[in-house]
Write an enzyme that holds these catalytic residues in place. Structure first.
Site, PDB file in Angstrom:
ATOM      1  N   LEU A 142      37.038  49.131  38.752  1.00  0.00           N
ATOM      2  CA  LEU A 142      38.369  48.556  38.552  1.00  0.00           C
ATOM      3  C   LEU A 142      38.919  48.902  37.179  1.00  0.00           C
ATOM      4  O   LEU A 142      40.120  49.150  37.024  1.00  0.00           O
ATOM      5  CB  LEU A 142      38.309  47.036  38.732  1.00  0.00           C
TER       6      LEU A 142
ATOM      7  N   SER B 105      37.369  36.329  40.633  1.00  0.00           N
ATOM      8  CA  SER B 105      36.839  36.794  41.910  1.00  0.00           C
ATOM      9  C   SER B 105      37.099  35.712  42.951  1.00  0.00           C
ATOM     10  O   SER B 105      37.200  34.528  42.612  1.00  0.00           O
ATOM     11  CB  SER B 105      35.331  37.051  41.811  1.00  0.00           C
TER      12      SER B 105
ATOM     13  N   CYS C  89      37.866  43.823  32.470  1.00  0.00           N
ATOM     14  CA  CYS C  89      37.217  44.233  33.720  1.00  0.00           C
ATOM     15  C   CYS C  89      35.699  44.279  33.605  1.00  0.00           C
ATOM     16  O   CYS C  89      35.017  44.423  34.621  1.00  0.00           O
ATOM     17  CB  CYS C  89      37.722  45.611  34.162  1.00  0.00           C
TER      18      CYS C  89
ATOM     19  N   THR D  91      34.027  49.364  44.734  1.00  0.00           N
ATOM     20  CA  THR D  91      33.575  49.615  43.372  1.00  0.00           C
ATOM     21  C   THR D  91      32.245  50.377  43.431  1.00  0.00           C
ATOM     22  O   THR D  91      31.651  50.526  44.499  1.00  0.00           O
ATOM     23  CB  THR D  91      33.376  48.286  42.635  1.00  0.00           C
TER      24      THR D  91
ATOM     25  N   PHE E 280      36.015  44.954  47.112  1.00  0.00           N
ATOM     26  CA  PHE E 280      36.622  46.204  46.676  1.00  0.00           C
ATOM     27  C   PHE E 280      35.589  47.328  46.636  1.00  0.00           C
ATOM     28  O   PHE E 280      34.400  47.091  46.456  1.00  0.00           O
ATOM     29  CB  PHE E 280      37.256  46.038  45.290  1.00  0.00           C
TER      30      PHE E 280
ATOM     31  N   TYR F 145      27.201  33.958  39.487  1.00  0.00           N
ATOM     32  CA  TYR F 145      28.419  34.771  39.539  1.00  0.00           C
ATOM     33  C   TYR F 145      29.641  33.897  39.796  1.00  0.00           C
ATOM     34  O   TYR F 145      30.671  34.031  39.129  1.00  0.00           O
ATOM     35  CB  TYR F 145      28.273  35.827  40.636  1.00  0.00           C
TER      36      TYR F 145
ATOM     37  N   SER G  10      34.389  52.728  34.582  1.00  0.00           N
ATOM     38  CA  SER G  10      34.150  52.874  36.025  1.00  0.00           C
ATOM     39  C   SER G  10      34.881  51.780  36.790  1.00  0.00           C
ATOM     40  O   SER G  10      35.394  50.822  36.208  1.00  0.00           O
ATOM     41  CB  SER G  10      32.645  52.781  36.330  1.00  0.00           C
TER      42      SER G  10
ATOM     43  N   ASP H 115      33.432  49.957  26.731  1.00  0.00           N
ATOM     44  CA  ASP H 115      32.393  49.870  27.754  1.00  0.00           C
ATOM     45  C   ASP H 115      31.031  49.973  27.095  1.00  0.00           C
ATOM     46  O   ASP H 115      30.858  50.727  26.126  1.00  0.00           O
ATOM     47  CB  ASP H 115      32.566  50.998  28.778  1.00  0.00           C
TER      48      ASP H 115
END
Length: 253
Positions: A17, A146, A84, A194, A192, A159, A15, A36
């Site tokens: 990016l 990021s 990703c 997402t 983005f 994060y 999913s 994934d």
């Protein structure tokens, strides 16, 4: 590197990016394995692309190693790894219920930072044994940092720390792996579109997009994927963290 005919690994490929990147790599002729933890989503895209879906917890040594082995058996050793896979949990250090549970912080760092390093070390091991291409190049690793690595907001301590770690390890990894002809890059995306962002109300999405200097919209996953392909193709790109943010600088909140 011309990716055509070579194997590539994309973590978080089911999913967002990762999916956009997998599509671009496949369109350029790569044999793509989508790694994934959500293998159902990865399988649907893999069928569309003629690729391979493999269940993989990037932060688990055994799961990641087994995924690389499975992808290698199907496509051969990968010359490209794109990291990703990641999670984002917003939580204050001191909340209404007291200090943030240490486990919450640890989980984000484990997936985003430890997971990226785990995949880098495994992929680089395979790449180091491949025949060199032009300029002695053997492989490319592109990780996802990021803008929060540089302007983390309130509630983003975990994060920001995890993505700051991804950014900080890029140069030393590139310097160390240069002897094997392996380049290491990172992309630091801004806001983005997402799946996480798509879950917000449309007015919130519009407001966030309007905060970006130009273009005044949320970034498109395809734009991230385009930059990945540029990182793969341009052999002079190495050891760098590239911001992809429309000149956005995050405010404190």
């Amino acid at each position: 590197m011309d990716i055509k005919g070579h194997a590539a690994l994309v973590t978080g490929g089911g999913s967002g990016l990762g999916a956009a990147t997998a599509r671009r790599l496949a369109a350029a002729g790569a044999r793509v394995a989508l790694l994934d933890v959500n293998v159902d989503g990865a399988q649907a895209l893999a069928r569309e692309l003629g690729g391979l879906a493999v269940r993989c917890d990037v932060a688990d040594p055994d799961s990641a190693a087994a995924a690389v082995v499975e992808a290698r058996a199907a496509h051969g050793p990968a010359r490209v790894l794109v990291n990703c896979a990641g999670i984002g949990v917003a939580k204050r250090i001191l909340g209404r219920d007291g200090p943030q549970p240490l486990g919450d912080f640890e989980r984000v760092v484990r997936v985003n930072l430890l997971g990226s390093f785990n995949m880098l070390r495994l992929a680089a091991s395979d790449m180091s044994g491949l025949e060199p291409l032009e300029d002695g190049e053997r492989g490319v690793v592109v990780s996802t940092a990021s803008v929060a690595a540089f302007e983390g907001q309130v509630g983003q301590a975990a994060y920001a720390a995890s993505k700051g770690g991804v950014a900080s390890m890029t140069l030393p990894a590139a310097r160390e792996l240069a002897q094997f002809g392996i380049r290491v890059m990172a992309i630091a995306p801004g806001l983005f579109l997402t799946p996480m962002m798509q879950g917000l109300p449309e007015e919130v999405q519009a407001s966030l997009g309007a905060s970006i200097p130009f273009p005044k919209r949320l970034g498109k996953p395809e734009e991230f994927a385009d930059l990945v392909l540029t990182c793969v193709a341009n052999r002079s790109l190495n050891g760098e963290v590239i911001r992809l943010d429309g000149a956005l600088r995050l405010p404190p909140r």
